[in-house]
Design a protein around this motif. Structure first.
Motif, short mmCIF file in Angstrom:
data_model
loop_
_atom_site.label_atom_id
_atom_site.label_comp_id
_atom_site.label_asym_id
_atom_site.label_seq_id
_atom_site.Cartn_x
_atom_site.Cartn_y
_atom_site.Cartn_z
N ASP A 38 0.84 -1.19 0.00
CA ASP A 38 0.00 0.00 0.00
C ASP A 38 0.88 1.24 0.00
O ASP A 38 2.09 1.16 0.24
CB ASP A 38 -0.89 0.02 1.25
N LEU A 39 0.25 2.39 -0.23
CA LEU A 39 0.98 3.65 -0.15
C LEU A 39 1.55 3.82 1.26
O LEU A 39 0.86 3.52 2.25
CB LEU A 39 0.05 4.83 -0.45
N PRO A 40 2.79 4.30 1.37
CA PRO A 40 3.36 4.56 2.69
C PRO A 40 2.77 5.87 3.25
O PRO A 40 2.02 6.55 2.54
CB PRO A 40 4.86 4.71 2.39
N HIS A 66 9.68 -0.90 -2.18
CA HIS A 66 9.67 0.55 -2.43
C HIS A 66 10.94 0.88 -3.21
O HIS A 66 11.99 1.12 -2.63
CB HIS A 66 9.65 1.34 -1.13
N LEU A 67 10.85 0.83 -4.53
CA LEU A 67 12.03 0.99 -5.38
C LEU A 67 12.23 2.47 -5.74
O LEU A 67 11.31 3.12 -6.25
CB LEU A 67 11.87 0.16 -6.65
N HIS A 68 13.41 2.99 -5.48
CA HIS A 68 13.74 4.39 -5.74
C HIS A 68 14.45 4.53 -7.09
O HIS A 68 15.36 3.77 -7.38
CB HIS A 68 14.67 4.92 -4.64
N ASP A 98 12.20 -7.66 -12.27
CA ASP A 98 12.26 -9.12 -12.26
C ASP A 98 11.48 -9.58 -11.04
O ASP A 98 12.02 -9.63 -9.93
CB ASP A 98 13.71 -9.60 -12.19
N LEU A 99 10.22 -9.90 -11.24
CA LEU A 99 9.35 -10.35 -10.16
C LEU A 99 9.10 -11.84 -10.31
O LEU A 99 9.07 -12.37 -11.42
CB LEU A 99 8.02 -9.59 -10.19
N PRO A 100 8.89 -12.55 -9.21
CA PRO A 100 8.59 -13.98 -9.31
C PRO A 100 7.25 -14.20 -10.01
O PRO A 100 6.39 -13.31 -10.02
CB PRO A 100 8.55 -14.44 -7.86
N PRO A 101 7.06 -15.37 -10.60
CA PRO A 101 5.78 -15.66 -11.25
C PRO A 101 4.61 -15.47 -10.28
O PRO A 101 4.73 -15.72 -9.09
CB PRO A 101 5.92 -17.12 -11.67
N GLY A 102 3.50 -15.00 -10.84
CA GLY A 102 2.29 -14.78 -10.04
C GLY A 102 1.74 -13.39 -10.25
O GLY A 102 2.22 -12.63 -11.08
N LYS A 103 0.68 -13.07 -9.48
CA LYS A 103 0.06 -11.75 -9.57
C LYS A 103 0.79 -10.77 -8.67
O LYS A 103 1.16 -11.11 -7.55
CB LYS A 103 -1.42 -11.81 -9.17
N HIS A 104 0.97 -9.55 -9.17
CA HIS A 104 1.65 -8.49 -8.42
C HIS A 104 0.94 -7.17 -8.67
O HIS A 104 0.33 -6.96 -9.72
CB HIS A 104 3.11 -8.35 -8.88
N THR A 105 1.04 -6.27 -7.70
CA THR A 105 0.55 -4.91 -7.89
C THR A 105 1.74 -3.99 -7.97
O THR A 105 2.77 -4.19 -7.29
CB THR A 105 -0.38 -4.46 -6.75
N ILE A 106 1.61 -2.96 -8.82
CA ILE A 106 2.63 -1.92 -8.90
C ILE A 106 1.93 -0.56 -8.94
O ILE A 106 0.82 -0.44 -9.47
CB ILE A 106 3.59 -2.10 -10.10
N VAL A 116 10.52 12.47 -0.26
CA VAL A 116 9.29 12.75 0.49
C VAL A 116 8.19 13.08 -0.53
O VAL A 116 8.43 13.88 -1.45
CB VAL A 116 9.48 13.93 1.47
N PRO A 117 7.00 12.48 -0.42
CA PRO A 117 5.91 12.83 -1.35
C PRO A 117 5.58 14.33 -1.28
O PRO A 117 5.78 14.98 -0.25
CB PRO A 117 4.74 11.99 -0.84
N HIS A 118 5.08 14.84 -2.38
CA HIS A 118 4.70 16.25 -2.48
C HIS A 118 3.35 16.49 -1.81
O HIS A 118 2.68 15.57 -1.37
CB HIS A 118 4.63 16.67 -3.95
N ARG A 119 2.97 17.76 -1.76
CA ARG A 119 1.66 18.15 -1.22
C ARG A 119 0.93 18.91 -2.32
O ARG A 119 1.40 19.99 -2.68
CB ARG A 119 1.84 19.01 0.03
N PRO A 120 -0.14 18.42 -2.88
CA PRO A 120 -0.70 17.09 -2.62
C PRO A 120 0.19 15.99 -3.21
O PRO A 120 0.93 16.24 -4.16
CB PRO A 120 -2.07 17.13 -3.32
N PRO A 121 0.10 14.77 -2.67
CA PRO A 121 0.94 13.69 -3.19
C PRO A 121 0.54 13.31 -4.61
O PRO A 121 -0.63 13.39 -4.98
CB PRO A 121 0.69 12.54 -2.22
N LEU A 122 1.54 12.93 -5.39
CA LEU A 122 1.29 12.47 -6.76
C LEU A 122 1.56 10.97 -6.81
O LEU A 122 2.70 10.52 -6.66
CB LEU A 122 2.23 13.17 -7.74
N TYR A 123 0.48 10.20 -7.00
CA TYR A 123 0.63 8.76 -7.12
C TYR A 123 -0.31 8.27 -8.21
O TYR A 123 -1.35 8.86 -8.49
CB TYR A 123 0.39 8.02 -5.80
N SER A 124 0.10 7.16 -8.84
CA SER A 124 -0.67 6.59 -9.94
C SER A 124 -1.73 5.65 -9.39
O SER A 124 -1.74 5.28 -8.22
CB SER A 124 0.26 5.82 -10.87
N LYS A 125 -2.57 5.21 -10.32
CA LYS A 125 -3.49 4.12 -10.03
C LYS A 125 -2.64 2.88 -9.76
O LYS A 125 -1.60 2.68 -10.39
CB LYS A 125 -4.38 3.91 -11.26
#
Length: 145
Positions: free
Chosen positions: A79-81, A93-95, A106-114, A124-133
């Protein structure tokens, strides 16, 4: 003896001082971050490339303070931090602090969320934070037809 008392006082004050959230930078109201590829629900094989987009703002590397800029962080299977603190740096949490706009995952086989989360020069996230779906991808083992 007097310098030692000052040192002890300084250390004790530091240990009880409350931690405050990081200073957050603002971004243009219409700025947005999004995942260009893969699309939600896509099936990918083995390692795959993620292409990251940013509209109405700019990309700048970590450590570079410039108005209306930031750099991408890719959240994998989390989830979002907290959006008023530095983004963690671990396998979920890849920077992309060099200003990268694409990366091979390179993710293991299976379902993943990104999901993308833009951070400032201090991660540090901005105000307002910018995040994707948040999207879901299914990873097949490399070499499967």
């Amino acid at each position: 003896m007097k310098p030692m008392r000052h040192l002890a006082l300084a250390i004790s004050l530091l240990s009880v001082a409350p931690m405050s959230s990081a200073q957050q930078h603002t971004m243009p109201e219409n700025a947005r971050v999004y995942i260009l590829w893969p699309s939600d629900g896509q099936v990918v094989r083995g390692g795959f490339w993620v292409r990251m987009g940013l509209a109405d703002a700019g990309v700048a590397p970590a450590g570079v303070e410039k108005a209306n800029t930031g750099h991408h962080h890719l959240l994998v299977d989390v989830d979002l931090p907290p959006l008023d603190q530095e983004i963690p740096n671990d396998r979920n949490h890849l920077h992309f602090g060099l200003g990268q706009t694409e990366a091979r995952l390179d993710l293991p086989p299976g379902k993943h969320t990104i999901q993308l989360l833009l951070g400032d020069e201090n991660h540090v996230p901005h105000r307002p934070p910018l995040y994707s779906k948040r999207i879901t991808v299914t990873v097949l083992p490399a070499g499967t037809p």
